[in-house]
Design an enzyme around this catalytic site. Structure first.
Site, PDB file in Angstrom:
ATOM      1  N   GLY A  14       0.776  -1.227   0.000  1.00  0.00           N
ATOM      2  CA  GLY A  14       0.000   0.000   0.000  1.00  0.00           C
ATOM      3  C   GLY A  14       0.808   1.278   0.000  1.00  0.00           C
ATOM      4  O   GLY A  14       0.265   2.359   0.270  1.00  0.00           O
ATOM      5  N   LYS A  15       2.088   1.173  -0.345  1.00  0.00           N
ATOM      6  CA  LYS A  15       2.960   2.353  -0.307  1.00  0.00           C
ATOM      7  C   LYS A  15       2.505   3.447  -1.263  1.00  0.00           C
ATOM      8  O   LYS A  15       2.508   4.641  -0.915  1.00  0.00           O
ATOM      9  CB  LYS A  15       4.384   1.908  -0.631  1.00  0.00           C
ATOM     10  N   THR A  16       2.091   3.070  -2.471  1.00  0.00           N
ATOM     11  CA  THR A  16       1.665   4.069  -3.452  1.00  0.00           C
ATOM     12  C   THR A  16       0.389   4.772  -3.004  1.00  0.00           C
ATOM     13  O   THR A  16       0.242   5.990  -3.185  1.00  0.00           O
ATOM     14  CB  THR A  16       1.450   3.404  -4.822  1.00  0.00           C
ATOM     15  N   LYS A  37       9.182   8.864  -8.389  1.00  0.00           N
ATOM     16  CA  LYS A  37       9.481   7.429  -8.359  1.00  0.00           C
ATOM     17  C   LYS A  37      10.839   7.240  -9.019  1.00  0.00           C
ATOM     18  O   LYS A  37      10.959   7.348 -10.246  1.00  0.00           O
ATOM     19  CB  LYS A  37       8.403   6.645  -9.117  1.00  0.00           C
ATOM     20  N   ASP A  50       3.499   3.999 -10.680  1.00  0.00           N
ATOM     21  CA  ASP A  50       3.095   4.370  -9.327  1.00  0.00           C
ATOM     22  C   ASP A  50       3.002   5.887  -9.154  1.00  0.00           C
ATOM     23  O   ASP A  50       2.063   6.389  -8.530  1.00  0.00           O
ATOM     24  CB  ASP A  50       4.094   3.809  -8.312  1.00  0.00           C
ATOM     25  N   ALA A 112      11.134   1.742  -4.058  1.00  0.00           N
ATOM     26  CA  ALA A 112      10.714   0.481  -4.678  1.00  0.00           C
ATOM     27  C   ALA A 112      10.897  -0.620  -3.646  1.00  0.00           C
ATOM     28  O   ALA A 112      12.028  -0.973  -3.303  1.00  0.00           O
ATOM     29  CB  ALA A 112      11.544   0.198  -5.925  1.00  0.00           C
ATOM     30  N   GLY A 203      -8.180  -1.346  -0.372  1.00  0.00           N
ATOM     31  CA  GLY A 203      -9.033  -1.019  -1.506  1.00  0.00           C
ATOM     32  C   GLY A 203      -9.222   0.461  -1.752  1.00  0.00           C
ATOM     33  O   GLY A 203      -9.934   0.842  -2.681  1.00  0.00           O
TER      34      GLY A 203
END
Length: 238
Positions: A14-16, A37, A50, A112, A203
């Site tokens: 869930g980093k993005t 990024k 991302d 990343a 989600g």
């Protein structure tokens, strides 16, 4: 803070989406944001990366920037080598972030995978980027069993490099949290030696951008620009 480095304790946690929520909170306050990024792996040319996805969710005022893209879904150094392309080096990332910081109110550098994933053949990592920028590092962690160990390792790696974690955000809070997830709300700050600064529902990245921006303040704590309260949240899910 002008630059924040966002690192995960692993991949697909869930980093993005956390990066997008940070950007959304800034843009709703009229600030300009660049999501950087350094190396996007696992995507072909033309696919949404991302940084672009985070900027899309954050809305007007946010820009997504990539320094390099490699098609294989591998660590950046390995993916660059297999593609026969030059790797991204920490100095390149730091210079790009500094340039973006001169043009934007906030720069979010999304790594990343984890903190020590290699960017190049010299062993350069996201931790080196944070050190060069003297930037705080926000750690994104999963909710469940095993997260205390990986979070503690990330925090230890930061402090070994004279860096302090800004805090921890749970990147994908489950709709039906199990016992481990609920207990981790209390234990993560101790593991990290840093505060728990949010929990983003699983989600959330599938929400329409307008709904995403409206909800972001409920996911992140005041130090990150939101209204999320750790104690109230823990009580609500206990």
């Amino acid at each position: 803070m002008t630059v924040i480095v966002v690192s995960g304790t692993g991949t697909e946690i869930g980093k993005t989406v956390v990066t997008a929520a940070l950007a959304a909170l800034a843009t709703t306050r009229g600030r300009t944001v660049a999501v950087l990024k350094p190396a996007q792996t696992g995507l072909a040319a033309g696919e949404t990366g991302d940084a672009q996805e985070a900027a899309r969710l954050a809305g007007s005022g946010a820009a997504g920037v990539e320094l390099a893209r490699f098609p294989d879904p591998l660590a950046p150094a390995t993916a660059a080598r297999r593609a026969g392309l030059p790797p991204v080096r920490p100095q390149d990332v730091a210079e790009a972030a500094e340039k973006l910081a001169a043009e934007h109110d906030l720069v979010l550098v999304e790594g990343a995978g984890g903190l020590l994933v290699r960017f190049d053949d010299r062993g350069g990592t996201l931790a080196d980027v944070a050190r060069l920028l003297r930037a705080p590092v926000l750690v994104v962690a999963p909710a469940g069993l095993g997260t205390l160990n990986t979070t503690a390792l990330a925090a230890e790696a930061l402090r070994a490099r004279s860096l302090e974690p800004l805090g921890v955000v749970v990147g994908s809070w489950p709709a039906q949290p199990d016992l481990a997830a609920r207990c981790n709300l209390a234990d993560l700050p101790e593991a990290a030696g840093a505060p728990l600064l949010g929990a983003v529902p699983e989600g959330s990245g599938s929400l329409p951008p307008a709904a995403f921006r409206a909800a972001a303040a409920h996911w992140l704590a005041p130090p990150l620009g939101g209204r999320w309260d750790a104690d109230a949240f823990a009580t609500s899910v206990s």
